[in-house]
Motif scaffolding. Structure first.
Motif, PDB file in Angstrom:
ATOM      1  N   UNK A  68       1.227  -1.231  -0.399  1.00 14.23           N
ATOM      2  CA  UNK A  68      -0.084  -0.001  -0.064  1.00 14.23           C
ATOM      3  C   UNK A  68       0.882   1.015   0.020  1.00 14.23           C
ATOM      4  N   UNK A  69       0.700   2.676  -0.563  1.00 17.71           N
ATOM      5  CA  UNK A  69       1.460   3.477  -1.094  1.00 17.71           C
ATOM      6  C   UNK A  69       0.334   4.487  -0.454  1.00 17.71           C
ATOM      7  N   UNK A  70       0.529   5.639   0.335  1.00 17.63           N
ATOM      8  CA  UNK A  70      -0.458   7.163   0.315  1.00 17.63           C
ATOM      9  C   UNK A  70      -0.596   7.279  -0.650  1.00 17.63           C
ATOM     10  N   UNK A  71      -2.385   7.606  -0.916  1.00 17.07           N
ATOM     11  CA  UNK A  71      -2.384   8.508  -2.163  1.00 17.07           C
ATOM     12  C   UNK A  71      -2.432  10.313  -1.670  1.00 17.07           C
ATOM     13  N   UNK A  72      -1.452  11.093  -2.691  1.00 16.66           N
ATOM     14  CA  UNK A  72      -1.565  11.742  -2.567  1.00 16.66           C
ATOM     15  C   UNK A  72      -2.326  13.101  -2.064  1.00 16.66           C
ATOM     16  N   UNK A  73      -3.865  12.427  -2.562  1.00 19.71           N
ATOM     17  CA  UNK A  73      -4.838  13.318  -2.214  1.00 19.71           C
ATOM     18  C   UNK A  73      -5.556  13.061  -0.844  1.00 19.71           C
ATOM     19  N   UNK A  74      -5.882  11.997  -0.655  1.00 18.09           N
ATOM     20  CA  UNK A  74      -5.789  11.614   1.254  1.00 18.09           C
ATOM     21  C   UNK A  74      -4.878  12.483   1.905  1.00 18.09           C
ATOM     22  N   UNK A  76      -2.934  14.673   1.244  1.00 23.04           N
ATOM     23  CA  UNK A  76      -3.307  16.301   1.645  1.00 23.04           C
ATOM     24  C   UNK A  76      -4.308  16.953   1.932  1.00 23.04           C
ATOM     25  N   UNK A  77      -5.339  16.277   1.917  1.00 21.56           N
ATOM     26  CA  UNK A  77      -6.294  16.525   3.068  1.00 21.56           C
ATOM     27  C   UNK A  77      -5.765  16.200   4.073  1.00 21.56           C
ATOM     28  N   UNK A  78      -5.204  15.352   4.634  1.00 26.13           N
ATOM     29  CA  UNK A  78      -5.446  15.414   6.345  1.00 26.13           C
ATOM     30  C   UNK A  78      -4.070  16.427   6.546  1.00 26.13           C
ATOM     31  N   UNK A  79      -3.728  16.816   5.976  1.00 23.71           N
ATOM     32  CA  UNK A  79      -2.594  17.961   6.150  1.00 23.71           C
ATOM     33  C   UNK A  79      -3.260  19.450   6.411  1.00 23.71           C
ATOM     34  N   UNK A  80      -4.086  19.229   5.620  1.00 21.17           N
ATOM     35  CA  UNK A  80      -5.454  20.250   5.731  1.00 21.17           C
ATOM     36  C   UNK A  80      -6.429  20.278   6.786  1.00 21.17           C
ATOM     37  N   UNK A 312     -14.240  15.942   8.941  1.00 19.12           N
ATOM     38  CA  UNK A 312     -13.846  15.292   7.805  1.00 19.12           C
ATOM     39  C   UNK A 312     -12.949  14.924   7.743  1.00 19.12           C
ATOM     40  N   UNK A 313     -12.073  14.893   8.298  1.00 20.72           N
ATOM     41  CA  UNK A 313     -10.670  15.021   8.390  1.00 20.72           C
ATOM     42  C   UNK A 313     -10.717  13.411   8.859  1.00 20.72           C
TER      43      UNK A 313
END
Length: 509
Positions: A68-74, A76-80, A312-313
């Motif tokens: 499994x590799x983290x999706x950059x979209x997920x 980025x959302x967690x940073x936000x 939502x996070x």
């Protein structure tokens, strides 16, 4: 009063001791179906490369499953989302609370929120994250991640990942640590509103260390800890993985973003402090109106904005459930604002800005445990009920209790959290538009959902949180009072904590 409370709490301690056997026995019979909750990290494999298939002329060996590799979209959302939760605490909660106190105590509240946030983040990274979110027993975790060791492996050159609620989907563990750390920090910051304007600054910090360690961390572990869905393939592995989870998670308690862990937990600790520390000098005889509703409105607005990261996070992915939590957070908060304002308008003759801001917070609190589990219908009803019930909480219930809960922490966060937690059990039902229970063996929503059974489970989670927080808080306050003393002298309280505790003023003419 204190003697009565002491006797009562002593009885609770005995009950808690008797009930201590429950978590251990709960592991013997895990539930067949588990529900989504905050997950524990899983180690990243030594390499993220896909092992190529080995082929021959006659037979092709199956390729190894890709790591499994983290999706950059997920990611980025967690940073936000993490930044949004920081925003809702500092400056959001700080300004909301600061505007509600008198001018002479404005900076003291800002200081308490700001420094408590910093203190808890440090403790979280030293031992809190590990104790809450690593395997141990049904009540508490271990120290495998103390000082965040093990997340980066310098020998293998890899980082560890955290599981989400979807099989094969992960996020970097470091951002998961940061996200959960902001939850722990804001929970402790919420408590200061209950005893604002009369407590020693050193006592605040000492209490927070004790309560965070023995109050917040066990509840977070009991409600949110599990090992993630990836190891679940059949009924046997489901039972095995469930047995490793926290006690309330094993029972199937639903708490999407912190109704029990954050709001009820903090509110009970705050109420206990308000009772034990005593009422402010002049309470009930002197005017103690908020000094700046402008600040309070700004703080409430920042809370509303930041809460999208909070709720939502908690989906841990930038997907459908995050979108559901987002719309529920928007809708329920708006509904609670309107119902509080309308209720105030009908009972007092005029709608107030303070009422609108308080209603918004009540809606945010109530939808927190339900955000990713209920449909928009559930969000609407929860918001409407939260506004009315919490309005009664800060007026009628507060008078019944008789405690000087300075900024109505229990009336809003406690009562709102209880309402939201219980109604989650109702509106999570698929026939009412909810998500129900996810079956990780079949990889689809379970066909079985009992509203009555789930509400009973929710009630167990609420009761456990109230009892645990009350006992821990009582002991922690008493210890701090013995060593440091909880309350400032009367003359310092009359002059204001800004000058007497911190040597500065919020405003200068």
């Amino acid at each position: 009063m204190n003697k009565t409370i002491t006797k009562w709490m002593a009885g609770l301690v005995v009950l808690c001791a008797i009930g201590g056997v429950l978590p251990a026995s709960a592991q013997d019979a895990p539930k067949a179906d588990t529900t989504a909750a905050i997950v524990t990290p899983v180690e990243a494999p030594a390499t993220a490369a896909v092992t190529p298939a080995v082929t021959t002329a006659s037979v092709a060996a199956p390729a190894a499953a890709p790591a499994p590799v983290p999706h950059k979209g997920d990611t980025a959302w967690m940073f936000i989302a993490t930044v949004l939760v920081i925003l809702m605490t500092i400056p959001g909660l700080a300004l909301f609370y600061g505007g509600l106190v008198r001018t002479k105590n404005m900076l003291s509240v800002l200081m308490q929120v700001f420094v408590v946030f910093a203190l808890i983040i440090v403790l979280w990274c030293i031992y809190g994250y590990s104790v809450a979110f690593t395997p141990g027993n049904a009540v508490i975790g271990g120290f495998d991640r103390a000082l965040l060791m093990g997340i980066w492996d310098p020998e293998k050159g890899v980082f560890a990942y955290a599981a989400t609620f979807s099989k094969g989907v992960v996020i970097p563990e470091f951002i998961y640590v940061a996200f959960q750390g902001t939850f722990a920090a804001i929970t402790c910051c919420l408590i200061v509103g209950a005893f604002a304007e009369r407590i020693k600054f050193a006592a605040v910090l000492a209490f927070m260390v004790l309560w965070f360690t023995f109050g917040y961390l066990p509840i977070a572990h009991m409600v949110w800890f599990w090992t993630g869905p990836d190891a679940i393939t059949d009924a046997a592995t489901l039972a095995t993985e469930t047995a490793k989870a926290g006690w309330l998670f094993q029972k199937g308690a639903l708490d999407f973003a912190g109704g029990t862990v954050v709001h009820i937990n903090a509110a009970v600790a705050g109420l206990m402090g308000a009772i034990l520390i005593g009422k402010r000098v002049g309470y009930g005889r002197e005017a103690m109106a908020p000094h700046s509703l402008t600040m309070t409105m700004i703080g409430a607005s920042l809370l509303w904005v930041g809460w999208f990261g909070f709720n939502a996070g908690s989906a841990l992915e930038a997907g459908d459930i995050a979108a559901l939590a987002f719309i529920n957070t928007l809708l329920a908060t708006a509904c609670a604002t309107l119902s509080w304002v309308l209720g105030e308008w009908l009972t007092k003759g005029k709608p107030s800005m303070l009422g609108a801001a308080s209603g918004a917070v009540a809606g945010l609190v109530a939808i927190t445990p339900a955000a990713g589990f209920v449909g928009p219908l559930g969000g609407l009803v929860i918001g409407l009920l939260a506004g009315i019930i919490c309005l009664w909480g800060v007026n009628g219930l507060k008078r019944l209790i008789g405690a000087d809960d300075s900024l109505d922490v229990f009336g809003v966060h406690g009562l709102g959290g209880i309402v939201g937690a219980l109604l989650t059990g109702v509106f999570a039902a698929p026939k009412l538009g909810g998500q129900g229970i996810f079956d990780y063996v079949a990889n689809k929503a379970s066909a079985d959902y009992s509203i009555g059974g789930q509400v009973l489970t929710q009630l167990t989670a609420v009761g456990t949180t109230i009892l645990w927080s009350a006992v821990v808080s009582f002991i922690a306050y008493k210890l701090v009072d013995l060593v440091i003393g909880l309350r400032v002298p009367e003359e310092e309280e009359r002059e204001g904590l800004d000058i007497t505790s911190h040597g500065e003023s919020a405003y200068h003419s």
